[in-house]
Design an enzyme around this catalytic site. Structure first.
Site, PDB file in Angstrom:
ATOM      1  N   PHE A 146      35.509  39.737  43.905  1.00  0.00           N
ATOM      2  CA  PHE A 146      35.997  40.633  43.000  1.00  0.00           C
ATOM      3  C   PHE A 146      36.396  39.534  41.779  1.00  0.00           C
ATOM      4  O   PHE A 146      37.268  38.786  41.882  1.00  0.00           O
ATOM      5  CB  PHE A 146      37.422  41.347  43.299  1.00  0.00           C
ATOM      6  CG  PHE A 146      37.874  42.138  42.304  1.00  0.00           C
ATOM      7  CD1 PHE A 146      37.421  43.220  42.106  1.00  0.00           C
ATOM      8  CD2 PHE A 146      38.661  41.665  41.358  1.00  0.00           C
ATOM      9  CE1 PHE A 146      37.837  44.160  40.798  1.00  0.00           C
ATOM     10  CE2 PHE A 146      39.272  42.304  40.530  1.00  0.00           C
ATOM     11  CZ  PHE A 146      38.816  43.528  40.296  1.00  0.00           C
ATOM     12  N   ASP A 231      36.691  30.426  41.121  1.00  0.00           N
ATOM     13  CA  ASP A 231      37.610  31.616  40.647  1.00  0.00           C
ATOM     14  C   ASP A 231      39.196  31.627  41.220  1.00  0.00           C
ATOM     15  O   ASP A 231      39.177  32.062  42.520  1.00  0.00           O
ATOM     16  CB  ASP A 231      36.970  33.177  40.901  1.00  0.00           C
ATOM     17  CG  ASP A 231      37.611  34.187  40.064  1.00  0.00           C
ATOM     18  OD1 ASP A 231      38.896  33.948  39.732  1.00  0.00           O
ATOM     19  OD2 ASP A 231      37.169  35.126  39.977  1.00  0.00           O
ATOM     20  N   LYS A 260      46.117  35.600  35.400  1.00  0.00           N
ATOM     21  CA  LYS A 260      47.349  36.282  35.996  1.00  0.00           C
ATOM     22  C   LYS A 260      48.613  35.275  35.818  1.00  0.00           C
ATOM     23  O   LYS A 260      49.145  35.463  35.019  1.00  0.00           O
ATOM     24  CB  LYS A 260      47.014  36.489  37.739  1.00  0.00           C
ATOM     25  CG  LYS A 260      45.760  37.505  37.727  1.00  0.00           C
ATOM     26  CD  LYS A 260      45.798  37.944  38.836  1.00  0.00           C
ATOM     27  CE  LYS A 260      44.558  39.005  39.096  1.00  0.00           C
ATOM     28  NZ  LYS A 260      44.791  40.342  38.115  1.00  0.00           N
TER      29      LYS A 260
END
Length: 405
Positions: A146, A231, A260
């Site tokens: 993801f 990532d 984030k």
């Protein structure tokens, strides 16, 4: 002036239905206030937040140092665009490079933007430095990934829910099983620009690769003359007990993607950090973002790096992570089939006989605990790194109660 009485949760949820696109299926709670690891709904009920904005709230809701940094900046300047310099950008880049041990920083806004930027940089590097023929560059990715929801990023998703219906898909990606170093080696070739993986797959259910996998990928990419792109948008910035999850295997990627928690739960902030000779392929006018590196974002981002520079949050994630792991292990055979945990991050596989992940999340909501389901029977736990040990035990006791019921 007419005063309107505050509406309750059920009324507000009904009001959302006709006007909001239905791309989410939230739990039936309407949050009005939050602080630390706790949120409060519009009717005054309090809940422990064990999702922490998918790790965007690593430092809890409204951390005082981050709120103060934002307030100070709001009184000065919030946006210039990169058409001009501003007095906070260089300091942010220097502090983030120092924190991650990298040379150069490309500031963006969202996690998906950081991944898209890395795809562009990797391809450009492949054409200009590695000598791959124009238009032939490939990037190796992992099944179960993801990386975001843009058209390019869902093109190599293996999750039909995220991918179906958005074609035609962007070419140039090779998908291999996650955690399979031999498959990575087989997929890498002369046209490979990069291997892009999550050190731990978050959306897939906190899936941890076999020990040594990241070191193997680092060696494969080094031998093949391509980039290793990690990532760390969910796994980075203290979540797993280290600043970056790749540190668990002493690996240094060529590019690291952050987001984030970099915005402290206040503003969207992301970045690509990496080697100077890789990010250095970008020249003026070839990539950009109106809000990327804006003064408000860099003020908050710099405050985030200062919190992490002490190492205290990483240490806390390790210590409380051991508590979390032990408590979850004790639930095996009592409604929990298996779990995977690293620091204050866990994926918990629920016995289907007990309930689906969604059903368990709804039952925990009634016990005053917020979690998120993923992939049917799995729930994810990612509390703020500021959570107290008593509150962590309280949440896990609620999980035990729900499973027993």
């Amino acid at each position: 002036m007419t005063l309107t009485a505050p509406r309750g949760s059920a009324e507000l949820i009904r009001a959302e239905a006709p006007v909001l696109a239905h791309n989410y299926h939230p739990l039936p709670v309407v949050v009005a206030r939050a602080e630390g690891a706790w949120v409060e709904d519009v009717e005054g009920r309090r809940y422990l937040d064990l999702l922490a904005g998918y790790s965007a709230l690593n430092f809890g809701h409204r951390h005082p140092a981050l709120i103060e940094a934002a307030r100070r900046q709001l009184d000065r300047v919030t946006l210039t665009s990169r058409a001009f310099h501003h007095d906070g950008l260089a300091g942010f880049a220097e502090s983030l490079a120092a924190l991650t041990g990298q040379d150069m920083v490309l500031p963006m806004n969202t996690g998906a933007e950081a991944v898209e930027s890395a795809v562009k940089v990797a391809r450009k590097w492949a054409y200009e430095v590695k000598g791959v023929p124009e238009g032939a560059a490939t990037i190796v990715v992992a099944a179960g990934n993801f990386h975001g929801r843009t058209t390019t990023l869902v093109s190599f998703s293996t999750d039909d829910e995220a991918r179906a219906g958005y074609g035609p898909y962007t070419p140039g990606f090779r998908v291999v099983p996650y955690g399979d170093a031999d498959a990575v080696a087989d997929a890498v070739g002369d046209t490979t620009a990069a291997v892009l993986i999550e050190p731990i797959q978050g959306e897939a259910g906190v899936v941890i690769p076999p020990e040594g996998h990241l070191r193997a990928v680092r060696e494969i990419t080094r031998r093949a003359g391509c980039l290793f792109v990690a990532d760390e948008i969910q796994s980075g910035l203290g979540r797993t007990g280290t600043t970056l999850a790749v540190e668990h295997e002493d690996v240094v990627p060529d590019l690291v993607l952050l987001g984030k928690a970099l915005g402290g739960g206040i503003v969207p902030v992301s970045a690509v950090v990496g080697r100077r000779d890789v990010l250095g392929v970008l020249r003026p006018g070839q990539h950009g973002s109106t809000f990327g590196g804006n003064p408000l974002a860099t003020a908050v981002g710099t405050a985030v790096t200062e919190l992490l520079a002490t190492g205290g949050f990483q240490r806390r994630a390790r210590e409380l992570g051991a508590v979390l792991d032990a408590d979850l292990t004790a639930l095996h055979g009592h409604g929990v089939v298996a779990h995977r945990a690293r620091g204050l991050w866990a994926g918990i596989d629920i016995d289907p006989a007990v309930g689906t992940g969604r059903e368990i999340a709804e039952r925990l909501l009634r016990e005053g605990v917020l979690v998120k389901e993923t992939h049917g029977s799995t729930i994810r736990i990612a509390p703020p790194l500021t959570i107290g040990e008593d509150d962590l035990h309280r949440a896990l006791t609620a999980l035990r109660t729900v499973l027993a019921a």
